[in-house]
Write a protein that holds these residues in place. Structure first.
Motif, PDB file in Angstrom:
ATOM      1  N   UNK A   1       0.684  -1.187  -0.235  1.00 42.26           N
ATOM      2  CA  UNK A   1       0.079   0.075  -0.199  1.00 42.26           C
ATOM      3  C   UNK A   1       0.741   1.330  -0.141  1.00 42.26           C
ATOM      4  N   UNK A   2       2.114   1.185   0.642  1.00 40.41           N
ATOM      5  CA  UNK A   2       2.902   2.291   0.773  1.00 40.41           C
ATOM      6  C   UNK A   2       4.141   2.397  -0.144  1.00 40.41           C
ATOM      7  N   UNK A   3       4.169   1.030  -0.685  1.00 43.59           N
ATOM      8  CA  UNK A   3       5.198   1.173  -1.860  1.00 43.59           C
ATOM      9  C   UNK A   3       4.781   0.425  -2.996  1.00 43.59           C
ATOM     10  N   UNK A   4       3.909   1.094  -3.846  1.00 42.24           N
ATOM     11  CA  UNK A   4       3.244   0.281  -5.192  1.00 42.24           C
ATOM     12  C   UNK A   4       4.334  -0.294  -6.081  1.00 42.24           C
ATOM     13  N   UNK A   5       5.382   0.375  -5.998  1.00 41.70           N
ATOM     14  CA  UNK A   5       6.338   0.126  -7.099  1.00 41.70           C
ATOM     15  C   UNK A   5       7.475  -0.823  -6.696  1.00 41.70           C
ATOM     16  N   UNK A   6       7.296  -1.347  -5.558  1.00 38.13           N
ATOM     17  CA  UNK A   6       8.068  -2.606  -4.985  1.00 38.13           C
ATOM     18  C   UNK A   6       8.285  -3.749  -5.678  1.00 38.13           C
ATOM     19  N   UNK A   7       9.550  -4.197  -6.058  1.00 39.57           N
ATOM     20  CA  UNK A   7       9.800  -5.476  -6.566  1.00 39.57           C
ATOM     21  C   UNK A   7       9.493  -6.623  -5.428  1.00 39.57           C
ATOM     22  N   UNK A   8       9.551  -7.872  -5.956  1.00 38.39           N
ATOM     23  CA  UNK A   8       9.317  -9.074  -5.055  1.00 38.39           C
ATOM     24  C   UNK A   8      10.354  -8.925  -4.048  1.00 38.39           C
TER      25      UNK A   8
END
Length: 136
Positions: free
Chosen positions: A40-47
């Motif tokens: 929710x906070x980091x929509x661009x995160x990788x796995x």
């Protein structure tokens, strides 16, 4: 009451619909909540970033995605490894390259099987014809 060993922790538990002990089920739910909160906070995160930040394994995050609990639609960089070669993918179990190779190999095996069956059938018919000649 059916007893079983939890595949995750090895403890003995009363078998349930999840085939896992209640403690591990709670732990997985907690891991899921941590992942969802982070995304929710980091929509661009990788796995890998998600795994590092939440201390949840990539394997467990992949399970969440495959179960439909975590959506990759709102996370453009969230991809998981192909089960065959490890290339990062966004859907299914295999990348396009592995899927194409598997399809090609299956088609080839089916052709070889059909050719082998056809050859066996012709040999078998010939053997029966020889026997029929002796009976006539």
């Amino acid at each position: 009451m059916n007893l079983a060993n939890c595949p995750r922790c090895g403890r003995l538990f009363a078998a349930n619909f999840k085939d896992m002990c209640p403690n591990c089920i709670k732990e997985i739910e907690h891991e899921y909540e941590k992942c969802v909160q982070y995304l929710r906070e980091e929509k661009g995160a990788t796995i890998q970033e998600l795994s590092d930040a939440t201390e949840v394994s990539v394997k467990q995050i992949t399970r969440f995605i495959r179960e439909g609990r975590i959506s990759v639609m709102n996370a453009p960089n969230l991809m998981y490894p192909c089960e065959v070669c490890g290339t990062l993918i966004r859907e299914g179990h295999m990348c396009d390259s592995c899927r194409t190779r598997l399809t090609k190999e299956l088609t080839q095996a089916a052709k070889e099987g059909a050719n082998k069956e056809h050859g066996t059938r012709l040999q078998g018919e010939g053997a029966y014809r020889v026997i029929d000649k002796f009976h006539n």
